[in-house]
Design a protein around this motif. Structure first.
Motif, PDB file in Angstrom:
ATOM      1  N   UNK A 393       0.894  -1.176   0.133  1.00  0.00           N
ATOM      2  CA  UNK A 393      -0.074  -0.025  -0.002  1.00  0.00           C
ATOM      3  C   UNK A 393       0.795   1.352  -0.209  1.00  0.00           C
ATOM      4  N   UNK A 394       1.958   1.237   0.821  1.00  0.00           N
ATOM      5  CA  UNK A 394       2.905   2.483   0.809  1.00  0.00           C
ATOM      6  C   UNK A 394       3.368   2.647  -0.566  1.00  0.00           C
ATOM      7  N   UNK A 395       3.664   1.658  -1.430  1.00  0.00           N
ATOM      8  CA  UNK A 395       4.299   1.935  -2.764  1.00  0.00           C
ATOM      9  C   UNK A 395       3.326   2.558  -3.601  1.00  0.00           C
ATOM     10  N   UNK A 396       2.076   1.941  -3.660  1.00  0.00           N
ATOM     11  CA  UNK A 396       0.865   2.259  -4.412  1.00  0.00           C
ATOM     12  C   UNK A 396       0.631   3.560  -4.229  1.00  0.00           C
ATOM     13  N   UNK A 397       0.235   4.172  -2.694  1.00  0.00           N
ATOM     14  CA  UNK A 397      -0.005   5.602  -2.450  1.00  0.00           C
ATOM     15  C   UNK A 397       1.163   6.575  -2.897  1.00  0.00           C
ATOM     16  N   UNK A 398       2.298   6.181  -2.992  1.00  0.00           N
ATOM     17  CA  UNK A 398       3.351   6.907  -3.232  1.00  0.00           C
ATOM     18  C   UNK A 398       3.083   7.444  -4.734  1.00  0.00           C
ATOM     19  N   UNK A 399       2.684   6.390  -5.577  1.00  0.00           N
ATOM     20  CA  UNK A 399       2.610   6.501  -7.176  1.00  0.00           C
ATOM     21  C   UNK A 399       1.244   7.310  -7.470  1.00  0.00           C
ATOM     22  N   UNK A 400       0.198   6.911  -6.721  1.00  0.00           N
ATOM     23  CA  UNK A 400      -1.080   7.449  -7.037  1.00  0.00           C
ATOM     24  C   UNK A 400      -1.369   8.939  -6.420  1.00  0.00           C
ATOM     25  N   UNK A 401      -0.987   8.962  -5.099  1.00  0.00           N
ATOM     26  CA  UNK A 401      -1.191  10.315  -4.439  1.00  0.00           C
ATOM     27  C   UNK A 401       0.232  10.823  -3.867  1.00  0.00           C
ATOM     28  N   UNK A 402       1.206  11.381  -4.693  1.00  0.00           N
ATOM     29  CA  UNK A 402       2.236  11.759  -4.255  1.00  0.00           C
ATOM     30  C   UNK A 402       2.000  13.195  -3.422  1.00  0.00           C
ATOM     31  N   UNK A 403       1.054  13.788  -3.770  1.00  0.00           N
ATOM     32  CA  UNK A 403       0.848  15.268  -3.365  1.00  0.00           C
ATOM     33  C   UNK A 403       0.056  15.132  -1.603  1.00  0.00           C
ATOM     34  N   UNK A 404      -0.051  13.760  -1.412  1.00  0.00           N
ATOM     35  CA  UNK A 404      -0.694  13.855   0.193  1.00  0.00           C
ATOM     36  C   UNK A 404       0.280  14.178   1.151  1.00  0.00           C
ATOM     37  N   UNK A 405       0.091  15.090   2.257  1.00  0.00           N
ATOM     38  CA  UNK A 405       0.747  15.436   3.392  1.00  0.00           C
ATOM     39  C   UNK A 405       1.235  14.039   4.126  1.00  0.00           C
ATOM     40  N   UNK A 406       2.500  13.721   4.230  1.00  0.00           N
ATOM     41  CA  UNK A 406       2.724  12.820   4.900  1.00  0.00           C
ATOM     42  C   UNK A 406       3.492  13.379   6.242  1.00  0.00           C
ATOM     43  N   UNK A 407       3.163  12.706   7.535  1.00  0.00           N
ATOM     44  CA  UNK A 407       3.755  13.202   8.661  1.00  0.00           C
ATOM     45  C   UNK A 407       5.207  12.364   8.985  1.00  0.00           C
TER      46      UNK A 407
END
Length: 470
Positions: A393-407
């Motif tokens: 899931x980390x890999x997929x979300x980095x690709x699909x939503x790189x704009x998300x704020x990540x703490x």
């Protein structure tokens, strides 16, 4: 394959039918929630089964399991800070891999949480008997203290500790967190006491040969003791009741893993140093640490203190893991994938009452009638599968939503999540064929449940189950 938008998942956070969950948990409480769910599950219950597989090198087995857990923990930390909701890896999979995968993940989590609580409850009953034997010279009759297959008919003590945890959970999240904090400090104190006594009886000869079974034994024991790391993700199930979830959830996950690893290695070393590994044939009792003290010191009072502490402290595992399961069911119910009753929140206590009672009843039945060994392996395989999905899931979300704020960002990306997947699969392979059959049957039952109920009632698909929910 439909995914649920991250923004929508976060926006719905805390909302249930009839009210919303209350944000009361601090960083300390979140960290101790994860420690409470983890510390004790394996070291109090499973050590006796792992030592014969690896010998003194069981210490390395704990390290192997810890490294596997670390890669998963880094992925959990990133997603917990990005999607701070109650569903843990179920919600993360829903946002990244689609509804069907999320359902399978949630279904595996139900196996993980319910079965691990049942297994620990069985171990709790063994320590209760050890305490009664050392302090008063009697034990609870096997017929009502052991499950079928272990010389009994029903395990009454296991049911009692589940009911105790249920009582605390129904009183409220803040009260449960406070009780857990007290029990965790007690548990750490008991384990340090064990180390202090066991190290006085340590013999260097007990540590040779260090790895009599070689790497194969270390690996096999690693698959077994991975059970002892189940629970470090408990903080991620509290995303909707944390005061500052984006900051505190990643920190709580990493801190809890560091604490339990240090304690496990220390206790494992003390145990195999105090008693020769070939003497760890503790059939008939899961209270392995108490037996180590008996054999090492020849006295009853150290094991009596340990057993009393374990009786109180293992209850924290039951409490926190039951909490995690109810919150995952809460999230699945809010999405319409399981019945609405699981998302109904009590206006007064701000907790899902019906959800908690149903979970307690199911766990009580498992704990009462199923032997420990079967429970441990079934829990481990479901957990490893869920952990692997989180790393993906980390890999997929980095690709699909790189704009998300990540703490928090997983270091050495994408190597870290890829290693997390590989190590989880490696430990899954180390589990027995019967465990794989149970896992396959459980997964098949989950797919049937999804296509008969979840798919038709999904809120994301416009189903009716979620009507009336915020």
């Amino acid at each position: 394959m439909r995914t649920k938008p991250v923004d929508r998942i976060v926006a719905e956070g805390g909302q249930g039918e009839g009210g919303e969950l209350k944000r009361t948990m601090s960083l300390l409480q979140l960290t101790l929630f994860s420690v409470g769910a983890t510390l004790g599950t394996g070291i109090f219950v499973v050590l006796g089964e792992a030592v014969p597989l690896a010998g003194p090198a069981v210490v390395l087995s704990f390290v192997l399991a810890a490294v596997t857990a670390l890669f998963s923990a880094l992925s959990y930390a990133e997603l917990a800070g990005t999607i701070p909701v109650s569903g843990s890896s179920y919600s993360y999979a829903y946002a990244t891999l689609g509804e069907l995968v999320a359902w399978v993940c949630g279904w595996c989590l139900l196996l993980e949480y319910a079965v691990s609580v049942s297994a620990v409850s069985v171990g709790w009953g063994s320590y209760l008997n050890e305490f009664f034997d050392a302090a008063f010279g009697f034990t609870i009759p096997a017929e009502i203290s052991n499950p079928p297959g272990d010389g009994g008919l029903v395990n009454v003590p296991a049911v009692i500790v589940v009911l105790f945890a249920t009582f605390l959970l129904l009183r409220g999240t803040s009260e449960s967190a406070t009780a857990n904090t007290v029990m965790v400090f007690l548990k750490i104190g008991v384990l340090l006491f064990f180390c202090a006594v066991a190290f006085t009886a340590m013999h260097s000869g007990n540590l040779t040969p260090f790895a009599p079974m070689g790497w194969a034994g270390i690996s096999a024991a690693g698959s077994k003791v991975f059970f002892s790391y189940i629970g470090f993700d408990a903080a991620s199930t509290a995303g909707e009741e944390a005061k500052n979830p984006r900051r505190d959830l990643p920190m709580a996950i990493m801190l809890s893993l560091a604490i339990v690893t240090a304690v496990y290695v220390l206790v494992g070393l003390a145990a195999v140093g105090a008693m020769h590994w070939q003497e760890f044939d503790l059939s008939g009792s899961e209270a392995s640490l108490a037996r180590v003290l008996d054999e090492a010191t020849g006295r009853t009072w150290p094991s009596m203190i340990l057993s009393l502490g374990a009786v109180i402290a293992i209850a924290s595992v039951v409490l926190t893991v039951m909490y995690g399961q109810t919150r995952i069911l809460f999230a699945m119910s809010r999405d319409g994938l399981v019945p609405q009753v699981f998302q109904k929140v009590s206006p007064g206590r701000r907790v899902p009452v019906a959800n908690t009672v149903i979970v307690a009843a199911f766990i009580s039945v498992l704990a009462a009638v199923i032997p420990l060994g079967r429970l441990v392996d079934a829990t481990s395989i479901g957990t490893l599968f869920a952990f692997a999905l989180v790393s993906v899931g980390v890999i997929v979300l980095r690709r699909t939503r790189p704009d998300l704020p990540r703490s928090f960002r997983t270091p050495l990306y994408p190597l870290t999540p890829l290693l997390g997947v590989a190590l989880c699969l490696y430990l899954m392979v180390g589990l027995g064929g019967v465990t794989w059959i149970v896992f396959a049957l459980w997964s098949a039952a989950g797919l049937v449940a999804y296509f008969l109920y979840g798919r038709r009632h999904s809120r994301l698909a416009g189903g009716s189950a979620g009507k009336g929910a915020p």
